[in-house]
Scaffold this active site. Sequence first.
Site, mmCIF file in Angstrom:
data_model
loop_
_atom_site.group_PDB
_atom_site.id
_atom_site.type_symbol
_atom_site.label_atom_id
_atom_site.label_comp_id
_atom_site.label_asym_id
_atom_site.label_seq_id
_atom_site.Cartn_x
_atom_site.Cartn_y
_atom_site.Cartn_z
ATOM 1 N N ASN A 156 0.733 -1.196 -0.044
ATOM 2 C CA ASN A 156 -0.003 0.107 -0.032
ATOM 3 C C ASN A 156 0.812 1.265 -0.082
ATOM 4 O OD1 ASN A 156 -2.276 -1.489 -0.156
ATOM 5 N ND2 ASN A 156 -2.772 -1.513 1.905
ATOM 6 N N ASP A 215 -10.239 -4.845 -3.697
ATOM 7 C CA ASP A 215 -11.088 -5.904 -3.286
ATOM 8 C C ASP A 215 -12.447 -5.339 -2.958
ATOM 9 O OD1 ASP A 215 -9.022 -7.753 -2.548
ATOM 10 O OD2 ASP A 215 -8.639 -7.158 -0.668
ATOM 11 N N ASP A 267 -6.562 -4.634 7.776
ATOM 12 C CA ASP A 267 -6.036 -5.509 6.841
ATOM 13 C C ASP A 267 -5.427 -6.899 7.367
ATOM 14 O OD1 ASP A 267 -6.785 -3.926 4.674
ATOM 15 O OD2 ASP A 267 -4.895 -3.127 4.334
HETATM 16 C C1 UD1 Z 1 -4.548 0.732 -1.426
HETATM 17 C C2 UD1 Z 1 -4.727 0.934 0.020
HETATM 18 O O1 UD1 Z 1 -4.064 1.663 0.362
HETATM 19 N N1 UD1 Z 1 -5.627 0.211 0.498
HETATM 20 C C3 UD1 Z 1 -5.849 0.346 1.820
HETATM 21 C C4 UD1 Z 1 -6.658 1.756 1.876
HETATM 22 O O2 UD1 Z 1 -7.914 1.565 1.128
HETATM 23 P P1 UD1 Z 1 -8.775 2.907 1.176
HETATM 24 O O3 UD1 Z 1 -7.765 4.195 1.171
HETATM 25 O O4 UD1 Z 1 -9.447 2.565 -0.153
HETATM 26 O O5 UD1 Z 1 -9.688 2.836 2.335
HETATM 27 P P2 UD1 Z 1 -10.266 4.070 3.444
HETATM 28 O O6 UD1 Z 1 -9.131 4.571 4.402
HETATM 29 O O7 UD1 Z 1 -10.564 5.161 2.560
HETATM 30 O O8 UD1 Z 1 -11.388 3.492 4.028
HETATM 31 C C5 UD1 Z 1 -11.655 2.221 4.337
HETATM 32 C C6 UD1 Z 1 -12.945 2.011 4.863
HETATM 33 O O9 UD1 Z 1 -12.882 2.638 6.088
HETATM 34 C C7 UD1 Z 1 -13.908 3.481 6.324
HETATM 35 N N2 UD1 Z 1 -13.536 4.593 7.354
HETATM 36 C C8 UD1 Z 1 -12.502 5.027 6.746
HETATM 37 C C9 UD1 Z 1 -11.982 5.963 7.713
HETATM 38 C C10 UD1 Z 1 -12.718 6.078 9.021
HETATM 39 O O10 UD1 Z 1 -12.088 7.215 9.780
HETATM 40 N N3 UD1 Z 1 -14.013 5.485 9.308
HETATM 41 C C11 UD1 Z 1 -14.176 4.518 8.191
HETATM 42 O O11 UD1 Z 1 -15.190 4.010 8.526
HETATM 43 C C12 UD1 Z 1 -14.565 4.058 4.821
HETATM 44 O O12 UD1 Z 1 -15.526 4.475 4.665
HETATM 45 C C13 UD1 Z 1 -14.155 2.770 4.370
HETATM 46 O O13 UD1 Z 1 -15.136 1.811 4.184
HETATM 47 O O14 UD1 Z 1 -6.969 1.837 3.530
HETATM 48 C C14 UD1 Z 1 -7.951 0.823 4.295
HETATM 49 C C15 UD1 Z 1 -7.886 1.046 5.273
HETATM 50 O O15 UD1 Z 1 -6.865 0.777 5.998
HETATM 51 C C16 UD1 Z 1 -7.114 -0.772 3.746
HETATM 52 O O16 UD1 Z 1 -8.022 -1.782 4.313
HETATM 53 C C17 UD1 Z 1 -6.605 -0.748 2.416
HETATM 54 O O17 UD1 Z 1 -5.752 -1.898 2.387
HETATM 55 C C1 PEP Z 2 -8.022 -4.204 0.934
HETATM 56 C C2 PEP Z 2 -6.785 -4.235 0.533
HETATM 57 O O1 PEP Z 2 -6.309 -3.870 -0.730
HETATM 58 P P1 PEP Z 2 -6.931 -2.660 -1.896
HETATM 59 O O2 PEP Z 2 -7.205 -1.612 -1.103
HETATM 60 O O3 PEP Z 2 -5.914 -2.794 -3.019
HETATM 61 O O4 PEP Z 2 -8.075 -3.581 -2.361
HETATM 62 C C3 PEP Z 2 -5.592 -4.819 1.088
HETATM 63 O O5 PEP Z 2 -4.570 -4.595 0.930
HETATM 64 O O6 PEP Z 2 -5.790 -5.479 2.379
#
Ligand code: UD1
Ligand code: PEP
Length: 435
Positions: free
Chosen positions: A23, A121, A319
């Site tokens: 990531n 995912d 994760d």
């Molecule tokens: C490519 C990459 O880097 N992927 C990572 C990134 O995804 P990604 O950046 O897509 O994930 P986000 O941090 O945006 O959010 C993840 C999920 O958590 C929820 N959310 C987020 C922040 C918050 O304060 N409260 C909350 O509920 C969001 O609505 C969403 O459903 O971060 C996620 C959360 O660590 C990880 O699982 C993913 O592996």
């Molecule tokens: C959810 C993951 O990856 P991505 O955000 O690429 O789907 C992950 O690394 O666990």
Amino acid sequence: MASFRVKGGNHLKGEIIPQGAKNEALQILCAVLLTPEEVTIHKIPNIRDVNKLIELLGDMGVKVTKLGPESYSFKADQVNLDYLETEDFLKKASALRGSVMILGPLLARFGTGKLSKPGGDKIGRRRMDTHFFGFQKLGAKFHYDSKNEIFHIDGNNLKGCYMLLDEASVTGTANIVMAAVMAEGKTTIYNAACEPYLQQLCDMLNRMGAKITGVGSNLLHIDGVKKLGGTEHKMLPDMIEIGSFIGLAAMTQSEITIKDAQVHRLGIIPETFRRMGIKLEIKGDDIYIPAQKHYEIETFIDGSILTVADAIWPGFTPDLLSIVLVTATQAKGTVLVHQKMFESRLFFVDKLIDMGAQIILCDPHRATVIGLDRKYPLKGIRMTSPDIRAGVSLLIAALSANGTSIIDNIEQIDRGYQYIDERLNALGAEIERIA
Ligand SMILES: CC(=O)N[C@H]1[C@@H](OP(=O)(O)OP(=O)(O)OC[C@H]2O[C@@H](n3ccc(=O)[nH]c3=O)[C@H](O)[C@@H]2O)O[C@H](CO)[C@@H](O)[C@@H]1O
Ligand SMILES: C=C(OP(=O)(O)O)C(=O)O
């Protein structure tokens, strides 16, 4: 669709070096678009998502040179913006989640960006509001073509501002930071995500000439600069891989040393596995996990059942919850695994239940695992890997099980774990890749 045939029951032994962080790599690779100068990056994991992003950058006109097995240089001096208008671009960009982070750099440097709905995912809703909210605050115009699922952003002369993010989104924060580094004036981002991935990104941007302070906290201050230059960067070891290896060692009664783990960057990951009863010894920068026949899940101080829940950094990363869950199946004791962020990430427990694990899926976010203390080993079955982390959890379950398992759809695992079969076979596992 490839599969793994896994013979269970072997105890592994030896040393393993974690790959560079997936990531982090996705953020860092997107940042090369911010400068026409050369950026050299080391410890790039050889995994599907990262390779796809490198290919996409090449297709956009970035000069990509492979310097060694894990090192590349990038030079984005002639980015072909017309390529963004092609079907090929939209198709390739939508194949992975990380591609979303090309938008911030494109906006910062060229005043425009376009992307189809990013992949990644299927673990529940994965909204991108935070990304676009931040871009809009900086003065960009955002339009979502819902029919074709394409995001458009436009905005020359971005202006620094104060923003309070609606959630501490990891990729969202990275995107906004990259958009803001060359905006005019000061930007303040409150409720920023602060994972080590983001700390690494901000440190790299600062080496390129950006002016970011507050790195590692949820309050970032950015003084806009006119341009950024080249740099050299090395990825951290992948903390999710490290956690996966800890769970694997416990489940398979293996004696494993995880080399060069940069333990001080792992937050509460080691402590969380310790609370699962797993013995870990920190030896310099290595983590030594002795072979353990039994491990007992702690209770809370008042004797009530332990909960392991995800939280934004420095909380426990979502994760690794699937790994904690599978590890609990052979522990002594009970744990409630609470996946707060994603609503479809725990459904894979039905496969573990088929293997003989005692798990109650309370609702889509919570599962209670009753550890079997190895009284009843899991049994090998055929199963499909639904997402990257569930996939590795099933691999760990299969390696600990009696008999042989087949895991289908291992493309999910290959998305994030480099040569996982070869590396584990070198420690004594028997994993065969079958077509
Ligand atoms: C490519 C990459 O880097 N992927 C990572 C990134 O995804 P990604 O950046 O897509 O994930 P986000 O941090 O945006 O959010 C993840 C999920 O958590 C929820 N959310 C987020 C922040 C918050 O304060 N409260 C909350 O509920 C969001 O609505 C969403 O459903 O971060 C996620 C959360 O660590 C990880 O699982 C993913 O592996
Ligand atoms: C959810 C993951 O990856 P991505 O955000 O690429 O789907 C992950 O690394 O666990």
